[in-house]
Design a protein around this motif. Structure first.
Motif, short mmCIF file in Angstrom:
data_model
loop_
_atom_site.label_atom_id
_atom_site.label_comp_id
_atom_site.label_asym_id
_atom_site.label_seq_id
_atom_site.Cartn_x
_atom_site.Cartn_y
_atom_site.Cartn_z
N GLU A 19 34.90 40.04 28.88
CA GLU A 19 35.55 38.74 29.49
C GLU A 19 36.42 38.02 28.28
O GLU A 19 37.79 38.04 28.34
CB GLU A 19 35.78 37.87 30.16
CG GLU A 19 36.89 37.15 30.90
CD GLU A 19 35.77 35.92 31.66
OE1 GLU A 19 36.47 35.16 32.55
OE2 GLU A 19 34.55 35.87 31.92
N ALA A 22 38.37 40.24 26.49
CA ALA A 22 40.04 40.85 27.08
C ALA A 22 41.27 39.53 26.96
O ALA A 22 42.45 39.68 27.34
CB ALA A 22 39.60 41.34 28.51
N THR A 23 40.68 38.44 27.44
CA THR A 23 41.70 36.99 27.32
C THR A 23 41.95 36.51 26.27
O THR A 23 42.60 36.18 26.41
CB THR A 23 40.55 36.67 28.58
OG1 THR A 23 39.83 36.18 27.68
CG2 THR A 23 41.01 37.39 30.50
N TYR A 27 47.29 41.17 28.11
CA TYR A 27 47.44 41.60 28.90
C TYR A 27 48.02 42.80 28.89
O TYR A 27 48.98 43.32 28.99
CB TYR A 27 47.85 41.51 30.58
CG TYR A 27 46.85 42.44 31.47
CD1 TYR A 27 45.99 42.44 32.30
CD2 TYR A 27 48.25 42.99 31.85
CE1 TYR A 27 45.50 43.40 32.70
CE2 TYR A 27 48.42 44.34 32.56
CZ TYR A 27 46.70 44.39 33.33
OH TYR A 27 46.03 45.30 34.42
N THR A 28 46.81 43.46 29.34
CA THR A 28 47.48 45.14 28.76
C THR A 28 46.32 45.81 30.01
O THR A 28 45.01 45.30 29.99
CB THR A 28 47.02 45.81 27.74
OG1 THR A 28 45.80 45.78 26.97
CG2 THR A 28 47.73 45.36 26.74
N GLU A 29 46.37 47.08 30.53
CA GLU A 29 45.95 47.93 31.32
C GLU A 29 44.44 48.10 30.85
O GLU A 29 43.30 48.10 30.74
CB GLU A 29 46.06 48.62 32.28
CG GLU A 29 45.37 49.69 32.85
CD GLU A 29 45.37 48.55 34.09
OE1 GLU A 29 44.02 49.06 35.59
OE2 GLU A 29 46.17 48.07 34.51
N GLY A 31 43.10 46.99 27.92
CA GLY A 31 42.66 46.33 27.12
C GLY A 31 41.29 45.25 28.29
O GLY A 31 40.22 44.98 27.54
N TRP A 32 41.78 44.71 29.05
CA TRP A 32 41.03 44.74 30.29
C TRP A 32 39.97 45.78 30.32
O TRP A 32 39.33 45.04 31.67
CB TRP A 32 42.13 44.56 31.36
CG TRP A 32 42.46 42.96 30.91
CD1 TRP A 32 42.58 42.20 29.47
CD2 TRP A 32 42.63 41.57 31.87
NE1 TRP A 32 43.17 41.24 29.64
CE2 TRP A 32 43.74 40.73 31.17
CE3 TRP A 32 42.51 41.52 33.22
CZ2 TRP A 32 43.48 39.21 31.35
CZ3 TRP A 32 42.79 39.78 33.68
CH2 TRP A 32 43.90 38.79 32.95
N TRP A 35 36.19 44.53 30.84
CA TRP A 35 35.90 43.89 30.87
C TRP A 35 35.73 44.20 32.64
O TRP A 35 35.14 43.68 32.76
CB TRP A 35 37.03 42.69 30.92
CG TRP A 35 36.70 41.28 32.01
CD1 TRP A 35 35.50 40.92 32.47
CD2 TRP A 35 37.78 40.73 32.50
NE1 TRP A 35 35.23 40.04 32.99
CE2 TRP A 35 36.66 39.33 33.30
CE3 TRP A 35 38.80 40.38 32.17
CZ2 TRP A 35 37.27 38.43 33.75
CZ3 TRP A 35 39.47 39.50 32.77
CH2 TRP A 35 38.65 38.36 33.84
N ARG A 36 37.03 44.94 33.21
CA ARG A 36 36.64 45.18 34.35
C ARG A 36 34.97 46.99 35.01
O ARG A 36 34.06 45.99 35.75
CB ARG A 36 37.52 46.03 34.97
CG ARG A 36 38.77 44.84 35.32
CD ARG A 36 39.56 46.12 36.16
NE ARG A 36 40.77 47.09 35.01
CZ ARG A 36 41.75 47.12 34.50
NH1 ARG A 36 41.45 45.54 34.32
NH2 ARG A 36 41.36 48.53 33.86
#
Length: 76
Positions: A19, A22-23, A27-29, A31-32, A35-36
């Motif tokens: 997290e 990523a933060t 934001y990019t799909e 990049g996150w 984390w997801r």
């Protein structure tokens, strides 16, 4: 309160680190996605560990997050 396993604590730590990574950037799909994935893995492990121990799932998740996010409070 439920006592999380070392594995659960490590999975929580990995999700928190993912997290933060990523933060720290726009934001990019892509990049996150890590984390997801880490969060999904942690949540699945919380569910499985709570079911196996007959523990309250929410309390187990809270205990793991307390250890990771507030280590100064100790594990107890």
């Amino acid at each position: 309160m439920a006592k999380p396993s070392e594995n659960l604590i490590n999975l929580c730590r990995a999700a928190v680190e993912a997290e933060r990574e990523a933060t720290s950037k726009p934001y990019t799909e892509e990049g996150w996605a890590p984390w997801r994935a880490a969060a999904e893995t942690f949540q699945a492990a919380v569910t499985a560990e709570a079911a196996a121990a007959g523990a309250d799932r929410a309390k187990l998740e809270q205990a793991a997050k307390k250890v990771v996010l507030h280590p100064e409070l100790g594990e107890g």
